[in-house]
Design an enzyme around this catalytic site. Structure first.
Site, PDB file in Angstrom:
ATOM      1  N   CYS A   1      -0.252   7.970   1.490  1.00  0.00           N
ATOM      2  CA  CYS A   1      -0.487   6.791   1.279  1.00  0.00           C
ATOM      3  C   CYS A   1      -1.048   6.504  -0.155  1.00  0.00           C
ATOM      4  CB  CYS A   1      -0.424   5.942   2.350  1.00  0.00           C
ATOM      5  SG  CYS A   1       0.209   6.308   3.895  1.00  0.00           S
TER       6      CYS A   1
ATOM      7  N   ARG B   1      10.504  -2.031   5.271  1.00  0.00           N
ATOM      8  CA  ARG B   1      10.260  -2.721   3.429  1.00  0.00           C
ATOM      9  C   ARG B   1      10.979  -1.745   2.214  1.00  0.00           C
ATOM     10  NH1 ARG B   1       4.273  -2.095   3.561  1.00  0.00           N
ATOM     11  NH2 ARG B   1       4.084  -3.121   5.636  1.00  0.00           N
TER      12      ARG B   1
ATOM     13  N   HIS C   1       6.957   3.746   7.614  1.00  0.00           N
ATOM     14  CA  HIS C   1       8.263   4.465   6.875  1.00  0.00           C
ATOM     15  C   HIS C   1       8.149   5.761   7.398  1.00  0.00           C
ATOM     16  CE1 HIS C   1       4.734   2.223   3.902  1.00  0.00           C
ATOM     17  NE2 HIS C   1       6.454   2.010   3.790  1.00  0.00           N
TER      18      HIS C   1
ATOM     19  N   ARG D   1       1.813  -7.230  -1.535  1.00  0.00           N
ATOM     20  CA  ARG D   1       1.915  -5.344  -2.378  1.00  0.00           C
ATOM     21  C   ARG D   1       2.919  -5.779  -3.617  1.00  0.00           C
ATOM     22  NH1 ARG D   1       1.747  -0.271   1.348  1.00  0.00           N
ATOM     23  NH2 ARG D   1       0.979  -0.024  -0.946  1.00  0.00           N
TER      24      ARG D   1
HETATM   25  N1  GLY Z   1      -0.980  -1.721   5.909  1.00  0.00           N
HETATM   26  C1  GLY Z   1       0.182  -0.795   4.834  1.00  0.00           C
HETATM   27  C2  GLY Z   1       1.100  -1.164   4.644  1.00  0.00           C
HETATM   28  O1  GLY Z   1       1.459  -1.893   5.551  1.00  0.00           O
HETATM   29  O2  GLY Z   1       1.719  -1.203   3.043  1.00  0.00           O
END
Ligand code: GLY
Length: 256
Positions: free
Chosen positions: A246, A130, A160, A85
Site C-alpha cells: 500500500c 472500493r 483489497h 481518498r
Molecule cells: N485505511 C486504508 C483504506 O481504507 O484505504
C-alpha cells in the site's frame, strides 16, 4: 532503474478509513519511523525513492498504491472507492506523467490500485467495497491495447484483492485461502500460515520478498521455498488497514 513513489504519513492518519478493522490509536511518530525504515529497505533493494508531497488533510494519503496502476507501457490514474481518498490522485498524476502516458478512471467507475494484481500480462481486478465493475471495465479498455487481459475476481472479508494475495518473484502467488480462492488464478501458489492472515500482502522488489515483521511463520515458509526475504515492521500502519504494498508504487523507468 526501479522507482518507488511514496508519500509521508500525514498527521491525520488516525482518522483513516477502516472497513474490517476496529479503530485503535495510531501513533504518527511511530508510523513515520516505520515508514522511514520501509523506504530505507526499498533503497537497499535498488529503488530510487521519489517522495510525493505530504497531504496533511488526507488521512489515507500515505497509501499511494491505491491511486494508480502502472504497467511498463502506461499508467492509469485510479478513482478511489472511498470519497475521502479522491483528492489523493492529482499529485500522483502530476508525478507519474513524467514517466508514463496517463489514462484516468472516471465516474461511475471506482478502482483502488490495491485491487489490481498483475501476473505478467494477466491483470486481475478484485471487486470489493472500493472497486466496481465499471472501474474494472475501464481499466481493461486502457490496458487491452497493450496486450493485457483483464479479469475480475471477488474479494471476501478483506479490504483489497492484494490484502489476500501477492505475487512472488518466480511467478507463484502467496495467498490467504480464507480470503481468496487460489484456483481463480491458474498459477501455483503458497498459502500463508493460518495464524498470519495479513501476511499475504508482501512486496516483491526484484528477487526479494519484503514481508511484514509480524509474519514470522510465513517468512520461514517462504525461506524454506528458497525465497530471499527481508522483514519490515509496518505494525503501526497495519492498524490503518494497510499492508506493505500500500505504501509505494514501484515501477521501471528509463532514467538517463
Ligand atoms: N485505511 C486504508 C483504506 O481504507 O484505504
Amino acid at each position: 532503474m526501479l522507482v518507488a513513489l511514496t508519500r509521508p504519513v500525514p498527521t491525520s492518519i488516525a482518522e483513516c478509513e477502516l472497513t474490517h478493522l476496529k479503530r485503535e490509536p495510531i501513533y504518527w511518530a511511530r508510523a513515520t519511523e516505520q515508514h522511514r525504515q520501509y523506504e530505507a529497505a526499498l533503497v537497499s533493494l535498488g529503488c530510487r525513492v521519489e517522495h510525493l508531497p505530504v497531504q496533511p488533510a488526507l488521512p489515507d494519503s500515505v497509501f499511494v498504491e491505491d491511486t494508480a496502476v502502472v504497467v511498463d507501457e502506461c499508467a492509469v490514474i485510479a478513482r478511489p472507492g472511498a470519497k475521502s481518498r479522491r483528492g489523493e490522485t492529482a499529485t500522483v498524476a502530476k508525478t507519474l506523467g513524467a514517466y508514463r502516458t496517463l489514462s484516468k478512471i472516471v465516474a461511475p467507475g471506482t478502482l483502488d490500485g490495491g485491487d489490481v494484481l498483475q501476473i505478467g500480462r494477466r491483470i486481475y481486478v478484485g471487486l470489493s467495497s472500493r472497486t466496481n465493475t465499471d472501474g474494472a471495465r475501464q481499466l481493461a479498455a486502457f490496458l487491452q491495447p497493450f496486450g493485457y487481459t483483464v479479469q475480475t475476481t471477488t474479494v471476501r472479508e478483506c479490504l483489497h484483492l492484494k490484502s489476500a494475495v501477492s505475487t512472488l518473484p518466480d511467478g507463484r502467488l502467496l495467498l490467504n485461502p480464507r480470503w481468496i480462492d487460489g484456483a481463480a488464478f491458474a498459477v501455483p501458489y503458497l498459502e500463508v500460515d493460518a495464524m498470519e492472515p495479513h501476511a499475504a500482502n508482501v512486496l516483491c522488489v526484484s528477487k526479494t520478498v519484503v514481508c511484514p515483521a509480524t509474519a514470522v511463520r510465513t517468512r520461514k515458509r517462504l525461506q524454506s521455498e528458497g525465497y530471499e526475504v527481508v522483514s519490515v515492521d509496518a505494525s503501526e500502519l497495519a492498524k490503518a488497514e494497510a499492508g506493505l504494498t500500500c505504501c509505494s508504487i514501484v515501477f521501471w523507468a528509463d532514467i538517463g
